[in-house]
Design an enzyme around this catalytic site. Sequence first.
Site, PDB file in Angstrom:
ATOM      1  N   SER A   1       0.822  -1.215   0.000  1.00  0.00           N
ATOM      2  CA  SER A   1       0.000   0.000   0.000  1.00  0.00           C
ATOM      3  C   SER A   1       0.856   1.266   0.000  1.00  0.00           C
ATOM      4  O   SER A   1       0.357   2.350  -0.310  1.00  0.00           O
ATOM      5  CB  SER A   1      -0.991  -0.016   1.162  1.00  0.00           C
ATOM      6  OG  SER A   1      -0.462  -0.665   2.262  1.00  0.00           O
TER       7      SER A   1
ATOM      8  N   ASP B   1      -4.127  -2.031  -2.819  1.00  0.00           N
ATOM      9  CA  ASP B   1      -4.623  -2.775  -1.663  1.00  0.00           C
ATOM     10  C   ASP B   1      -4.671  -4.246  -2.099  1.00  0.00           C
ATOM     11  O   ASP B   1      -5.487  -4.615  -2.949  1.00  0.00           O
ATOM     12  CB  ASP B   1      -6.025  -2.263  -1.289  1.00  0.00           C
ATOM     13  CG  ASP B   1      -6.635  -3.078  -0.158  1.00  0.00           C
ATOM     14  OD1 ASP B   1      -5.972  -4.035   0.320  1.00  0.00           O
ATOM     15  OD2 ASP B   1      -7.771  -2.768   0.238  1.00  0.00           O
ATOM     16  N   VAL B   2      -3.797  -5.046  -1.540  1.00  0.00           N
ATOM     17  CA  VAL B   2      -3.685  -6.426  -2.033  1.00  0.00           C
ATOM     18  C   VAL B   2      -4.848  -7.309  -1.582  1.00  0.00           C
ATOM     19  O   VAL B   2      -4.910  -8.487  -1.940  1.00  0.00           O
ATOM     20  CB  VAL B   2      -2.337  -7.079  -1.621  1.00  0.00           C
ATOM     21  CG1 VAL B   2      -1.172  -6.383  -2.285  1.00  0.00           C
ATOM     22  CG2 VAL B   2      -2.183  -7.134  -0.116  1.00  0.00           C
TER      23      VAL B   2
ATOM     24  N   LYS C   1       5.130 -17.650   8.499  1.00  0.00           N
ATOM     25  CA  LYS C   1       4.518 -17.942   9.789  1.00  0.00           C
ATOM     26  C   LYS C   1       4.026 -16.634  10.415  1.00  0.00           C
ATOM     27  O   LYS C   1       4.589 -15.587  10.081  1.00  0.00           O
ATOM     28  CB  LYS C   1       5.518 -18.637  10.703  1.00  0.00           C
ATOM     29  CG  LYS C   1       6.720 -17.751  11.045  1.00  0.00           C
ATOM     30  CD  LYS C   1       7.311 -18.043  12.381  1.00  0.00           C
ATOM     31  CE  LYS C   1       8.110 -16.848  12.830  1.00  0.00           C
ATOM     32  NZ  LYS C   1       8.705 -16.860  14.080  1.00  0.00           N
TER      33      LYS C   1
ATOM     34  N   HIS D   1      12.221 -20.849   7.568  1.00  0.00           N
ATOM     35  CA  HIS D   1      13.605 -20.722   7.090  1.00  0.00           C
ATOM     36  C   HIS D   1      14.589 -21.477   7.986  1.00  0.00           C
ATOM     37  O   HIS D   1      15.742 -21.646   7.631  1.00  0.00           O
ATOM     38  CB  HIS D   1      14.004 -19.250   6.930  1.00  0.00           C
ATOM     39  CG  HIS D   1      14.045 -18.498   8.205  1.00  0.00           C
ATOM     40  ND1 HIS D   1      12.923 -18.018   8.823  1.00  0.00           N
ATOM     41  CD2 HIS D   1      15.078 -18.152   8.997  1.00  0.00           C
ATOM     42  CE1 HIS D   1      13.273 -17.405   9.937  1.00  0.00           C
ATOM     43  NE2 HIS D   1      14.565 -17.463  10.068  1.00  0.00           N
TER      44      HIS D   1
ATOM     45  N   GLU E   1      19.023 -16.317  22.277  1.00  0.00           N
ATOM     46  CA  GLU E   1      19.580 -15.154  21.590  1.00  0.00           C
ATOM     47  C   GLU E   1      20.058 -14.130  22.623  1.00  0.00           C
ATOM     48  O   GLU E   1      19.486 -14.017  23.706  1.00  0.00           O
ATOM     49  CB  GLU E   1      18.511 -14.480  20.737  1.00  0.00           C
ATOM     50  CG  GLU E   1      17.988 -15.334  19.612  1.00  0.00           C
ATOM     51  CD  GLU E   1      16.904 -14.611  18.846  1.00  0.00           C
ATOM     52  OE1 GLU E   1      17.233 -13.787  17.994  1.00  0.00           O
ATOM     53  OE2 GLU E   1      15.726 -14.864  19.129  1.00  0.00           O
TER      54      GLU E   1
ATOM     55  N   ASP F   1       6.607 -17.446  18.802  1.00  0.00           N
ATOM     56  CA  ASP F   1       7.617 -16.972  17.852  1.00  0.00           C
ATOM     57  C   ASP F   1       8.608 -18.071  17.481  1.00  0.00           C
ATOM     58  O   ASP F   1       9.027 -18.170  16.328  1.00  0.00           O
ATOM     59  CB  ASP F   1       8.366 -15.778  18.476  1.00  0.00           C
ATOM     60  CG  ASP F   1       9.361 -15.158  17.490  1.00  0.00           C
ATOM     61  OD1 ASP F   1       8.984 -14.980  16.324  1.00  0.00           O
ATOM     62  OD2 ASP F   1      10.504 -14.856  17.892  1.00  0.00           O
TER      63      ASP F   1
ATOM     64  N   HIS G   1       9.378 -22.893  14.666  1.00  0.00           N
ATOM     65  CA  HIS G   1      10.680 -23.414  14.235  1.00  0.00           C
ATOM     66  C   HIS G   1      11.160 -24.645  15.015  1.00  0.00           C
ATOM     67  O   HIS G   1      11.614 -25.613  14.434  1.00  0.00           O
ATOM     68  CB  HIS G   1      11.751 -22.333  14.366  1.00  0.00           C
ATOM     69  CG  HIS G   1      11.416 -21.071  13.648  1.00  0.00           C
ATOM     70  ND1 HIS G   1      11.133 -21.036  12.315  1.00  0.00           N
ATOM     71  CD2 HIS G   1      11.326 -19.792  14.082  1.00  0.00           C
ATOM     72  CE1 HIS G   1      10.886 -19.780  11.946  1.00  0.00           C
ATOM     73  NE2 HIS G   1      10.994 -19.020  13.015  1.00  0.00           N
TER      74      HIS G   1
HETATM   75  P1  NDP Z   1       5.723  -5.314   7.904  1.00  0.00           P
HETATM   76  O1  NDP Z   1       4.618  -4.766   8.720  1.00  0.00           O
HETATM   77  O2  NDP Z   1       7.070  -4.711   7.991  1.00  0.00           O
HETATM   78  O3  NDP Z   1       5.311  -5.278   6.349  1.00  0.00           O
HETATM   79  C1  NDP Z   1       4.022  -5.616   5.913  1.00  0.00           C
HETATM   80  C2  NDP Z   1       3.879  -5.196   4.478  1.00  0.00           C
HETATM   81  O4  NDP Z   1       2.552  -5.494   4.070  1.00  0.00           O
HETATM   82  C3  NDP Z   1       4.096  -3.723   4.204  1.00  0.00           C
HETATM   83  O5  NDP Z   1       4.709  -3.599   2.954  1.00  0.00           O
HETATM   84  C4  NDP Z   1       2.664  -3.195   4.138  1.00  0.00           C
HETATM   85  O6  NDP Z   1       2.568  -2.041   3.368  1.00  0.00           O
HETATM   86  C5  NDP Z   1       1.992  -4.332   3.423  1.00  0.00           C
HETATM   87  N1  NDP Z   1       0.539  -4.332   3.578  1.00  0.00           N
HETATM   88  C6  NDP Z   1      -0.194  -4.538   4.693  1.00  0.00           C
HETATM   89  N2  NDP Z   1      -1.524  -4.507   4.390  1.00  0.00           N
HETATM   90  C7  NDP Z   1      -1.594  -4.291   3.057  1.00  0.00           C
HETATM   91  C8  NDP Z   1      -2.671  -4.161   2.136  1.00  0.00           C
HETATM   92  N3  NDP Z   1      -3.958  -4.277   2.493  1.00  0.00           N
HETATM   93  N4  NDP Z   1      -2.384  -3.932   0.826  1.00  0.00           N
HETATM   94  C9  NDP Z   1      -1.097  -3.801   0.420  1.00  0.00           C
HETATM   95  N5  NDP Z   1      -0.030  -3.930   1.246  1.00  0.00           N
HETATM   96  C10 NDP Z   1      -0.297  -4.165   2.545  1.00  0.00           C
HETATM   97  O7  NDP Z   1       5.758  -6.873   8.236  1.00  0.00           O
HETATM   98  P2  NDP Z   1       7.024  -7.867   8.097  1.00  0.00           P
HETATM   99  O8  NDP Z   1       7.645  -7.624   6.787  1.00  0.00           O
HETATM  100  O9  NDP Z   1       7.868  -7.776   9.307  1.00  0.00           O
HETATM  101  O10 NDP Z   1       6.331  -9.298   8.168  1.00  0.00           O
HETATM  102  C11 NDP Z   1       5.601  -9.856   7.091  1.00  0.00           C
HETATM  103  C12 NDP Z   1       5.343 -11.327   7.414  1.00  0.00           C
HETATM  104  O11 NDP Z   1       6.573 -12.001   7.541  1.00  0.00           O
HETATM  105  C13 NDP Z   1       4.606 -11.565   8.720  1.00  0.00           C
HETATM  106  O12 NDP Z   1       3.747 -12.674   8.561  1.00  0.00           O
HETATM  107  C14 NDP Z   1       5.708 -11.923   9.701  1.00  0.00           C
HETATM  108  O13 NDP Z   1       5.227 -12.767  10.730  1.00  0.00           O
HETATM  109  C15 NDP Z   1       6.647 -12.702   8.786  1.00  0.00           C
HETATM  110  N6  NDP Z   1       8.029 -12.717   9.233  1.00  0.00           N
HETATM  111  C16 NDP Z   1       8.733 -11.560   9.404  1.00  0.00           C
HETATM  112  C17 NDP Z   1      10.040 -11.600   9.803  1.00  0.00           C
HETATM  113  C18 NDP Z   1      10.834 -10.345   9.980  1.00  0.00           C
HETATM  114  O14 NDP Z   1      11.982 -10.445  10.448  1.00  0.00           O
HETATM  115  N7  NDP Z   1      10.304  -9.183   9.629  1.00  0.00           N
HETATM  116  C19 NDP Z   1      10.738 -12.889  10.068  1.00  0.00           C
HETATM  117  C20 NDP Z   1       9.929 -14.044   9.823  1.00  0.00           C
HETATM  118  C21 NDP Z   1       8.631 -13.949   9.430  1.00  0.00           C
HETATM  119  P3  NDP Z   1       2.272  -0.643   4.132  1.00  0.00           P
HETATM  120  O15 NDP Z   1       3.363  -0.469   5.120  1.00  0.00           O
HETATM  121  O16 NDP Z   1       2.266   0.327   3.051  1.00  0.00           O
HETATM  122  O17 NDP Z   1       0.921  -0.866   4.775  1.00  0.00           O
END
Ligand code: NDP
Length: 458
Positions: free
Chosen positions: A45, A84-85, A135, A165, A203, A222, A227
């Site tokens: 978004s 909006d995905v 996850k 992972h 950790e 977590d 894991h």
């Molecule tokens: P973030 O909150 O950093 O990123 C989420 C992303 O989703 C953003 O790009 C956000 O865009 C987008 N988004 C949310 N809602 C919408 C929507 N309706 N339409 C379009 N885009 C949307 O989360 P993370 O990257 O940290 O985590 C993502 C997944 O990965 C989670 O399931 C998490 O549990 C998993 N994960 C994360 C890890 C990490 O280290 N970060 C490690 C292992 C797993 P915007 O900001 O513009 O809303």
Amino acid sequence: MVQSISTLLVLGASGDLASRLLLPALGQLLTRHPERPVRLVGAASDELTHAAWKSIVRASFASAEASGPAIDALLATTSYHTVDVTDSAALSNLLADCEGDPAIYFALPPAVTTLVCDALTDVTLPDGVKLALEKPFGVDEAGAVALNHKLAQLVPEEKIFRIDHFLGRSTVLNLLGLRFANRVFEPLWSNQHIARIDIIYDEQLGLEGRAGYYDKAGALVDMIQSHLLQVMAVVAMEPPSTLSAADVRDAKGLVLRATKLRGGSPKRSSRRARYTAGTVDEQVLGAYTDQPGVKPERDTETLAEVTVDINTWRWTGVPFTLRSGKALGQRRREIVITFKPAPHLPTGLEGRDDPSVLRIMLAPDEMALEININGPSDPRVLERASLTATFGPGQLLAYGEVLESLFDGDPALSVRGDTAVECWRIVAPVLTAWRDGTVPLDDYPAGTAGPADWAPLG
Ligand code: NDP
């Protein structure tokens, strides 16, 4: 051999996972395997310009020192869509921008992933599309069942990659090689000779600004629910006939279906604690409850320990203890296999007669077999010795291995739907007991080994 193009469609492309883990790993994979053409389509978004998106991708690639013709080709063709995905029409448009067999990577908050699955039911999916999910797979057993149901309406199970992972190719292959390519270990790999197995992921890092996610999840969800139970399944599984997805995932599923909390009650089989202020590696760390975004009344644990039994002929009676925590004094990532003591020590031998211990370290992948040998000074006095080896290093970052499996269409190391449900079933009584306060929340100063009255593991 030139391979056909794969498109990686990352939903949530502007998020932390994408920029910190996924894109660097993609860059590294393409640097090592330039013969594998990949087109990258990002969506989120965030209103990013095309140039801003390219500079995010370029920076992520630079962090992995990725370069070469495949990287240049990807940068020339990558696109980004502000959408909006959760909207079906937007998803249709995104898929129209994909070539080959696309892989849709849900780098999204779990609640948004569920909405996207709903929206995809109104979209005509290209043949061969693969779905990669992060996850947590649901937030409890019922949630995991519901998510599986939604996914099954979209694509067959072998096209669903529930990513863990920790089960990167090299780590799992190292474990399987050690166990099944040596006659010396497998005959001992049971309750006949093993006293206990501890799987530890400690950790030194604290919260690192991830309160939004972590304060709701805690160490149990977590790390252990996801894991460490997966690692346990690989350690305890029966020898698979092949490394095919069906054989490996069946063998893991058998283990998890047979797994129950030890003693049947969370009070006897689980412990939890939260860190207070302290010093880790000469860095002062504030108490968990003082971190921005933390709600102390949630009673989130930063250290969790759960002991389970695997009720099979091979494992009955052997406690498997899984533990993970943050802000601990020492970083420990190991599987510790403690053998039973020798049944009799010949009279006349003295000194160390501790049981043999096999330590399998995760990242870096190393192993040490600790045994008693006759000491150099007096052969009647036993001393401890350690036989060590280093596993062949993974050529790729863990997420690079994940992406490679995804592009290859090999789900052997991803989590099958039924085992995702089993993992929630195993920890469900613990989650309830912790929520009810039946198991006390202990505390430990950051930088220590945990609460003073917890017996050390391994
Ligand atoms: P973030 O909150 O950093 O990123 C989420 C992303 O989703 C953003 O790009 C956000 O865009 C987008 N988004 C949310 N809602 C919408 C929507 N309706 N339409 C379009 N885009 C949307 O989360 P993370 O990257 O940290 O985590 C993502 C997944 O990965 C989670 O399931 C998490 O549990 C998993 N994960 C994360 C890890 C990490 O280290 N970060 C490690 C292992 C797993 P915007 O900001 O513009 O809303």
